[in-house]
Design an enzyme around this catalytic site. Structure first.
Site, PDB file in Angstrom:
ATOM      1  N   THR A  74      37.669   1.201  60.569  1.00  0.00           N
ATOM      2  CA  THR A  74      38.712   2.017  59.945  1.00  0.00           C
ATOM      3  C   THR A  74      39.264   3.029  60.941  1.00  0.00           C
ATOM      4  O   THR A  74      40.479   3.206  61.077  1.00  0.00           O
ATOM      5  CB  THR A  74      38.123   2.764  58.719  1.00  0.00           C
ATOM      6  OG1 THR A  74      37.660   1.791  57.782  1.00  0.00           O
ATOM      7  CG2 THR A  74      39.151   3.665  58.064  1.00  0.00           C
ATOM      8  N   THR A 233      30.414  13.307  69.863  1.00  0.00           N
ATOM      9  CA  THR A 233      29.240  12.808  70.576  1.00  0.00           C
ATOM     10  C   THR A 233      29.045  11.331  70.292  1.00  0.00           C
ATOM     11  O   THR A 233      29.134  10.891  69.134  1.00  0.00           O
ATOM     12  CB  THR A 233      27.992  13.608  70.134  1.00  0.00           C
ATOM     13  OG1 THR A 233      28.220  14.982  70.435  1.00  0.00           O
ATOM     14  CG2 THR A 233      26.742  13.128  70.848  1.00  0.00           C
ATOM     15  N   CYS A 321      39.183  -1.692  41.205  1.00  0.00           N
ATOM     16  CA  CYS A 321      39.246  -1.138  39.862  1.00  0.00           C
ATOM     17  C   CYS A 321      39.944   0.220  39.935  1.00  0.00           C
ATOM     18  O   CYS A 321      39.393   1.182  40.453  1.00  0.00           O
ATOM     19  CB  CYS A 321      37.833  -0.972  39.314  1.00  0.00           C
ATOM     20  SG  CYS A 321      37.808  -0.553  37.589  1.00  0.00           S
TER      21      CYS A 321
HETATM   22  N1  PLP Z   1      39.611  -4.104  58.763  1.00  0.00           N
HETATM   23  C1  PLP Z   1      39.155  -5.162  58.090  1.00  0.00           C
HETATM   24  C2  PLP Z   1      39.927  -6.438  58.142  1.00  0.00           C
HETATM   25  C3  PLP Z   1      37.982  -5.074  57.350  1.00  0.00           C
HETATM   26  O1  PLP Z   1      37.540  -6.129  56.668  1.00  0.00           O
HETATM   27  C4  PLP Z   1      37.284  -3.847  57.324  1.00  0.00           C
HETATM   28  C5  PLP Z   1      36.067  -3.687  56.494  1.00  0.00           C
HETATM   29  O2  PLP Z   1      35.903  -4.328  55.484  1.00  0.00           O
HETATM   30  C6  PLP Z   1      37.786  -2.780  58.068  1.00  0.00           C
HETATM   31  C7  PLP Z   1      38.956  -2.934  58.778  1.00  0.00           C
HETATM   32  C8  PLP Z   1      37.089  -1.459  58.093  1.00  0.00           C
HETATM   33  O3  PLP Z   1      35.954  -1.504  58.934  1.00  0.00           O
HETATM   34  P1  PLP Z   1      34.788  -0.432  58.721  1.00  0.00           P
HETATM   35  O4  PLP Z   1      33.991  -0.897  57.556  1.00  0.00           O
HETATM   36  O5  PLP Z   1      34.009  -0.472  60.006  1.00  0.00           O
HETATM   37  O6  PLP Z   1      35.435   0.875  58.520  1.00  0.00           O
END
Ligand code: PLP
Length: 380
Positions: A74, A233, A321
């Site tokens: 993310t 860090t 949901c």
């Molecule tokens: N992008 C995709 C296609 C994902 O499937 C996911 C997680 O399900 C993410 C980004 C986010 O990754 P993270 O869980 O490391 O934040």
């Protein structure tokens, strides 16, 4: 005796690989140093991060200096989009089937969303129409998290270079790394995001490839780690574990894809044959090997998941949901799947640890659960 149990939710997360755990343990115990320091304990930690960076770079097909370690997939996605817009201004264009990490980050940058074809592949004509000189970053995922669709990144890149030559191309390769040679498949992209826990690494660590010539403004400000691209860090054990999981994944990938692809086909074909009215979503030929996505018209996925869970099968639906009402997944909506069918979907995602027994179990549990929900005692 424990009841039989099958985990078919690898797109959500994967079990930690033994190689990753073994590599991490010393950095959770005796080698606890902060890699930003200068004394011996710090230097030991820094050497491990440097070594991991080389391993990650090799797996992703870039130079070590182009790897930015992040706290998740993310975060890598957010850094890519907000980082480029923060540096260059301009706007974001992404596909309608992106993970929310991209969709919501794009929304925060006033992004535009481009539709996909019924098979989930980005519509290149619509992409071309959405691009102009005002676009600074285009985000098209390598593999989808719900239905597993693989996007034609080289073709996407050609459209981007022609229509918005100044734009950076970002690809979310979070779901791709377990299955595809990302070094090759993501080569046309300027920014590539991955997440360790989707391929046998620990949770809470990811990476963004920022190719030289592409600059990102930091999203996190602070101590200036990662050459000022991501302060904070370093999660040394996490980074070391991600590198070990990457190396192990790359070594085993071809064999895993072949073995798991055959299991996935057996599962999908078996369920299509044994559950009346079952429909497969999208096109299996443009999908990663671990992905099986089916719809069972007439049943609600929410209720199905409860029965599956009770029977020992961990799966997912891909619907969210919202305020008490099930909302169909944005991915299925973008593919044109009717709302009532989208709400009857089941995502079974296989992984490197999936066995024949898991598939046998699922082939027994799913038809029985669907039949029970439909109120009939037996499935044809
Ligand atoms: N992008 C995709 C296609 C994902 O499937 C996911 C997680 O399900 C993410 C980004 C986010 O990754 P993270 O869980 O490391 O934040």
């Amino acid at each position: 005796m424990t009841a039989p149990f099958a985990y078919l939710d690898h797109a959500a997360t994967t079990p930690l690989r033994a190689e990753a755990l073994e590599a991490m343990l010393p950095f959770l115990t005796e080698h606890f140093g902060n890699p930003s320091g200068s004394h011996a304990v710090s230097r030991r930690a820094r050497a491990a991060v440097d070594q991991a960076r080389v391993t990650v770079a090799a797996a992703l097909g870039c130079d070590a200096g182009e790897v930015v370690f992040t706290g998740s997939g993310t975060e890598a996605d957010n850094l890519a989009l907000a980082g480029v817009v923060g540096r260059r201004g301009g706007s974001v264009v992404c596909t309608a089937v992106e993970h929310h990490a991209v969709l919501h980050a794009a929304r925060a940058c006033a992004g535009r969303v481009v539709g996909v074809r019924p098979d989930g592949v980005v519509d290149l004509d619509r992409l071309a129409l959405a691009l102009d000189d005002g676009v600074s970053v285009v985000s098209v995922m390598l593999a989808n998290n719900e239905v597993g669709t693989i996007q034609p990144l080289a073709e996407v890149a050609a459209v981007v270079r022609e229509r918005a030559p100044g734009a950076a191309l970002h690809t979310d390769a979070v779901q791709a790394f377990a299955w595809l040679d990302v070094a090759a498949s993501a080569a046309p992209a300027d920014l590539v995001a991955v997440s360790a826990h989707k391929f046998g690494g620990p949770k809470g660590v990811g990476a963004l490839v920022v190719r030289s010539g592409t600059e990102v403004a930091p999203v996190l400000h602070g101590g200036g780690q990662e050459r000022d691209r991501r302060s904070g860090t370093h999660n040394v054990a996490g980074i070391v574990g991600m590198a070990a999981a990457m190396a192990a994944t790359v070594d085993a990938r071809a064999a895993t894809v072949e073995r798991v692809g055959a299991l996935r086909d057996r599962l999908a074909d078996g369920l299509l044959a044994s559950v009346p009215g079952a429909v497969e979503t999208g096109d299996r030929s443009t999908r990663v090997a671990g992905s099986c996505h089916l719809r069972f018209p007439g049943i609600e996925s929410e209720a199905l998941l409860v029965l599956l869970d009770d029977a020992g099968l961990c799966a997912s639906a891909g619907s969210a949901c919202a305020s008490g009402a099930m909302e169909p997944s944005h991915v299925l909506a973008a593919m044109g799947v009717p709302r009532h069918e989208a709400l009857s979907s089941l995502r079974l995602s296989l992984g490197a640890t999936t066995t024949d027994d898991d598939i046998d179990l699922a082939l027994g549990i799913v038809p029985a659960a669907v039949a029970r929900l439909r109120g009939s005692p037996r499935v044809a």
